[in-house]
Design an enzyme around this catalytic site. Structure first.
Site, mmCIF file in Angstrom:
data_model
loop_
_atom_site.group_PDB
_atom_site.id
_atom_site.type_symbol
_atom_site.label_atom_id
_atom_site.label_comp_id
_atom_site.label_asym_id
_atom_site.label_seq_id
_atom_site.Cartn_x
_atom_site.Cartn_y
_atom_site.Cartn_z
ATOM 1 N N HIS A 155 7.155 11.305 4.735
ATOM 2 C CA HIS A 155 8.459 11.415 4.011
ATOM 3 C C HIS A 155 8.095 11.134 2.563
ATOM 4 O O HIS A 155 7.045 10.547 2.130
ATOM 5 C CB HIS A 155 9.270 10.306 4.304
ATOM 6 C CG HIS A 155 10.646 10.180 3.603
ATOM 7 N ND1 HIS A 155 10.981 9.526 2.354
ATOM 8 C CD2 HIS A 155 11.830 10.893 3.775
ATOM 9 C CE1 HIS A 155 12.091 9.814 1.933
ATOM 10 N NE2 HIS A 155 12.818 10.196 2.790
ATOM 11 N N VAL A 159 8.730 9.113 0.031
ATOM 12 C CA VAL A 159 8.335 8.060 -0.403
ATOM 13 C C VAL A 159 7.107 7.426 0.084
ATOM 14 O O VAL A 159 6.428 6.443 -0.234
ATOM 15 C CB VAL A 159 9.313 6.738 -0.404
ATOM 16 C CG1 VAL A 159 10.457 7.411 -0.980
ATOM 17 C CG2 VAL A 159 9.815 6.648 1.294
ATOM 18 N N LYS A 160 6.351 8.044 1.281
ATOM 19 C CA LYS A 160 5.157 7.570 1.935
ATOM 20 C C LYS A 160 3.698 7.989 0.934
ATOM 21 O O LYS A 160 3.923 8.283 -0.114
ATOM 22 C CB LYS A 160 5.114 8.132 3.150
ATOM 23 C CG LYS A 160 6.132 7.559 4.035
ATOM 24 C CD LYS A 160 6.523 6.207 4.107
ATOM 25 C CE LYS A 160 7.643 5.522 5.324
ATOM 26 N NZ LYS A 160 9.051 6.345 5.176
ATOM 27 N N HIS A 161 2.728 7.638 1.596
ATOM 28 C CA HIS A 161 1.552 7.761 0.670
ATOM 29 C C HIS A 161 1.073 9.206 0.652
ATOM 30 O O HIS A 161 0.456 9.425 -0.500
ATOM 31 C CB HIS A 161 0.299 6.831 1.637
ATOM 32 C CG HIS A 161 0.656 5.530 1.739
ATOM 33 N ND1 HIS A 161 1.547 4.992 2.712
ATOM 34 C CD2 HIS A 161 0.099 4.503 0.925
ATOM 35 C CE1 HIS A 161 1.554 3.534 2.414
ATOM 36 N NE2 HIS A 161 0.758 2.961 1.497
#
Length: 397
Positions: A192, A194-196
């Site tokens: 997603h 917002v992930k790394h």
């Protein structure tokens, strides 16, 4: 500047700082465009390349790309053999998908309380919650800090359980100097924004078990196979395939995989910056009275997906809601991670009630997530700290 923005003062920041944000550059765009001009848009060579690169990065034998992190958890529960009547133990301080995936398979989520220091699942409570119906454990690496994997694996071995590590927060994290992704039966990741790293929507599942690997691949493609060794009827010709299970269309596209490969090339830089930001927060916020900073175990190296502080509410004249709203009014995009899963109306209708996990419930009342993502500038960090100081001073008893 001393008057809070929520009371009519000037906000510390002129522009809104979100709690998280992707970082997609021209190189990423270029790799996606190459695929758009190629012969493959859905499942093609980029999928295989991404899976191989990802497996190598985390140190796993196998990686299976999938449409999103929730689908990854669902596929993992299928591969683990979760069925109606089975119980699966997980944490209440997580996004609902960590428990919903059990329901998809007809199982029952059982919530174990959290460790009040790390906010990860309490291993002792996990063992207390095990019954004859327990089939698996889904520990969550909350905020990016790995759970005590050795402890979880020991319990799983003792009771014959499958471990599905929800590593949506912990790509690049390390447990006892080993990267997350190859240390339990199945590990799931999310891409997603917002992930790394991001593929828009998307996820990955890793395992060292070939049987689980084959089940995962089958499940993401309608339960259909062309593998001659898996066919149950006579092979009628080159076109022949069979549906062996009730699977889903959970495939990733080559477009997404191209973005994922390009993003994976940058993962070390992303992680380095996340850790720098967390360190700066630690240094600056330790001098502000009324907050508890994140606790880190010596055996782990967090990937710092989230930076979650805990308010010592007894030191303030107002509750978390008023402080949260004041921070947002200063254009700091704070958030809360998470509402305990069993608080949601759907889970209440299933019979779950408050009081199941006292540590988790107490924590939920006090936590606030501060902005943390690689694109943040040092000035952004300073703004967050200055706003925290301004707001907490105003409301302190």
């Amino acid at each position: 500047m001393n008057t809070l923005a929520i009371n009519g003062g000037k906000p510390v920041r002129d522009t809104y700082l979100p709690y998280a944000q992707q970082w997609v550059d021209e190189e990423d765009v270029g790799e996606v465009v190459k695929v758009l001009k190629s012969d493959f848009l859905t499942t093609g060579p980029k999928i295989e390349e991404f899976e191989k690169r990802f497996a190598d990065y985390v140190g796993a034998k196998y990686a299976v790309s999938i449409s999103n992190g929730t689908a990854a958890l669902h596929a993992a529960c299928f591969a683990a053999g979760i069925k109606e009547g089975d119980e699966v133990i997980t944490s209440p301080i997580t996004f609902a998908a960590s428990a919903n995936c059990v329901l998809y398979q007809g199982g029952k989520p059982i919530f174990a309380d959290i460790d009040p220091k790390t906010y990860n699942i309490d291993i002792e409570d996990v063992e207390r919650k095990i019954t004859k119906k327990t089939k698996a454990i889904i520990p969550v690496d909350f905020t990016g800090q790995p759970v005590d994997i050795d402890g979880i694996n020991e319990i799983a071995k003792k009771y014959g359980l499958v471990v599905i590590e929800d590593a949506a927060h912990s790509l690049g994290a390390e447990y006892k100097s080993k990267k997350i992704g190859s240390l339990v039966d199945i590990t799931t990741f999310s891409f997603h924004p917002v992930k790394h790293i991001t593929t828009g929507e998307g996820g990955m599942i890793t395992t060292n078990d070939e049987k689980l690997y084959n089940k995962l691949k089958l499940f993401r493609t309608h339960g259909i196979t062309r593998d001659k060794e898996m066919l149950q009827n006579k092979d009628e010709g080159p076109w022949f395939y069979e549906q062996l299970e009730l699977g889903y269309n959970y495939r990733m596209t080559d477009i997404q995989a191209a973005l994922g490969i390009s993003q994976l090339n940058k993962i070390n830089g992303f992680l380095k910056r996340r850790r720098e930001i967390a360190k700066k927060y630690d240094e600056y916020l330790k001098n502000i009275d009324g907050i508890i900073l994140p606790y880190q175990e010596s055996f782990s190296k967090s990937a710092w997906h989230l930076y979650v502080i805990q308010l010592e509410l007894e030191k303030f004249k107002v509750g978390r809601k008023e402080i949260f709203e004041a921070l947002q009014a200063e254009n700091i995009g704070v958030n809360v991670h998470y509402i305990p899963v069993y608080y949601h109306p759907y889970y209440k209708r299933l019979g779950y009630e408050k009081g199941l996990c006292p540590n988790a419930e107490k924590l939920y009342e006090r936590i606030i997530t501060l902005p943390l993502y690689p694109k943040m500038k040092d000035k952004d960090i300073e703004d967050v700290v200055n706003v925290m100081d301004k707001v907490l001073k105003y409301y302190r008893r």
